[in-house]
Design a protein around this motif. Structure first.
Motif, PDB file in Angstrom:
ATOM      1  N   SER A  19      60.114 -29.206 115.679  1.00 17.88           N
ATOM      2  CA  SER A  19      61.318 -29.840 115.138  1.00 17.88           C
ATOM      3  C   SER A  19      60.986 -30.591 113.850  1.00 17.88           C
ATOM      4  CB  SER A  19      61.915 -30.814 116.160  1.00 17.88           C
ATOM      5  OG  SER A  19      62.304 -30.122 117.330  1.00 17.88           O
ATOM      6  N   LEU A  27      66.334 -30.147 112.307  1.00 14.73           N
ATOM      7  CA  LEU A  27      66.178 -28.761 112.740  1.00 14.73           C
ATOM      8  C   LEU A  27      65.313 -28.757 113.995  1.00 14.73           C
ATOM      9  CD1 LEU A  27      65.494 -26.799 109.410  1.00 14.73           C
ATOM     10  CD2 LEU A  27      67.655 -27.053 110.649  1.00 14.73           C
ATOM     11  N   ARG A  31      64.572 -22.782 116.772  1.00 22.16           N
ATOM     12  CA  ARG A  31      65.701 -22.286 115.980  1.00 22.16           C
ATOM     13  C   ARG A  31      65.253 -21.129 115.087  1.00 22.16           C
ATOM     14  NH1 ARG A  31      69.972 -26.346 113.183  1.00 22.16           N
ATOM     15  NH2 ARG A  31      71.405 -24.832 112.257  1.00 22.16           N
ATOM     16  N   GLU A  37      69.026 -22.704 106.722  1.00 19.02           N
ATOM     17  CA  GLU A  37      67.847 -23.483 107.094  1.00 19.02           C
ATOM     18  C   GLU A  37      66.776 -23.406 106.008  1.00 19.02           C
ATOM     19  OE1 GLU A  37      70.206 -22.664 110.600  1.00 19.02           O
ATOM     20  OE2 GLU A  37      69.341 -21.296 109.128  1.00 19.02           O
TER      21      GLU A  37
END
Length: 323
Positions: A19, A27, A31, A37
């Motif tokens: 993260s 974020l 992911r 992003e």
């Protein structure tokens, strides 16, 4: 699966490994990085990012967990199980009803040895479980697992059953309590209340209570006349020998004594037998307390229709120190 830092400009389609807090929001790990992003990372001045990259022969974590949990319970209803949808590489198994959990530890161990990416954690074997309680979880450790490993796990589970919930099938009980001379009625009541609470927790509400003198003949007569799915005896004085009132009363009624004593503390002074295929459980004095003791393990299994052999009781010694 590839894992490690890559330039942010080359990270599209990869899985974020850790993260990251950014000015525009956090974020979260796991992911999949898309154009938005990548732009956010670039705007934050990041040059590289640690990611996981699924290769052609990899199964993504959720898909792998889902396939393995399905293989664990191909017919959930037949096993009294329910499977949960996979999320973050995890898929859970739940009890569909109350009962006792059977676990094949050798197959669970073999599954956990297929590949370090694949793990199965369960409750201990013969745990008493409630409906909707979580029994086990499949967790894929990295963000993906090789297809070969998943296929090996599936093949193993197609040949073997690892988890099964045995529901309560004995729905009635006859509780016989013996009373010694001078024994206070409140002590008898206390024992009855504790045993009935145990049975109620298993969903057994049809319980007949009977108090008799602490004598072999009186107990034998009560056991012989008992009409229930199982008979429980709580004597007013602790059973100290196969020839004592409790076991002797069972034998005098025409029953068979299969085990006296167990390597579980508290619970040592339990005895077990049967009369005309009806299980008869002689409870230790500690059954007057609501605290866990060896009798709980025996009552739960028998209530669920499982055989409890002398060998089974001998096996209870490891982990049997409950104090």
């Amino acid at each position: 699966m590839k894992f490690g830092p890559v330039p942010v400009a080359d990270a599209k389609g990869t899985i974020l490994a850790h993260s990251i807090g950014l000015p525009g929001g956090r974020l979260k790990k796991g992911r999949i990085l898309g154009d938005a992003e990548i732009a956010a990372l670039s705007d934050a001045g990041m040059q590289s990012v640690t990611v996981a990259q699924v290769e052609a022969n990899d199964v993504p974590e959720d898909a792998a967990a889902g396939r393995i949990v399905t293989a664990l319970a191909p017919d959930p209803d037949a096993l009294n199980l329910r499977t949960g949808a996979p999320f973050t590489g995890r898929a859970n198994l739940y009890a569909e009803c109350a009962g006792v959990l059977e676990v094949d530890a050798s197959i669970a161990r073999e599954l956990n040895a297929v590949d370090e990416a694949i793990t199965l954690a369960t409750l201990p074997a013969f745990s008493r479980v409630a409906a909707r309680q979580m029994l086990g979880t499949v967790k894929i450790i990295p963000y993906g697992c090789s297809a070969e490993a998943v296929e090996s796990a599936e093949a193993l589970l197609q040949r073997n059953t690892v988890l099964r919930v045995h529901p309560v099938i004995r729905r009635s009980a006859h509780l016989i309590l013996t009373q010694t001379p001078g024994m206070k009625p409140k002590l008898v009541e206390k024992g009855a209340d504790a045993v009935i609470a145990r049975l109620t927790a298993l969903g057994i509400h049809d319980v007949h209570q009977q108090v008799v003198p602490h004598e072999t003949s009186a107990l034998a007569e009560a056991v012989a006349k008992a009409k229930a799915d199982m008979v429980l005896i709580l004597t007013g004085s602790a059973t100290s020998d196969r020839g004592d009132v409790g076991p002797a009363g069972l034998v005098a009624a025409g029953g068979v004594l299969t085990r006296f004593g167990m390597p579980v503390d508290p619970g040592n002074l339990l005895f077990l037998g049967e009369l005309a295929e009806t299980p008869v459980i002689g409870l230790p004095g500690c059954a007057r307390s609501p605290k866990l003791n060896g009798a709980d393990w025996v009552i739960e299994r028998i209530a669920c229709g499982l055989e409890v052999s002398p060998e089974d009781i001998a096996d209870m010694g490891v982990g049997g120190l409950l104090k």
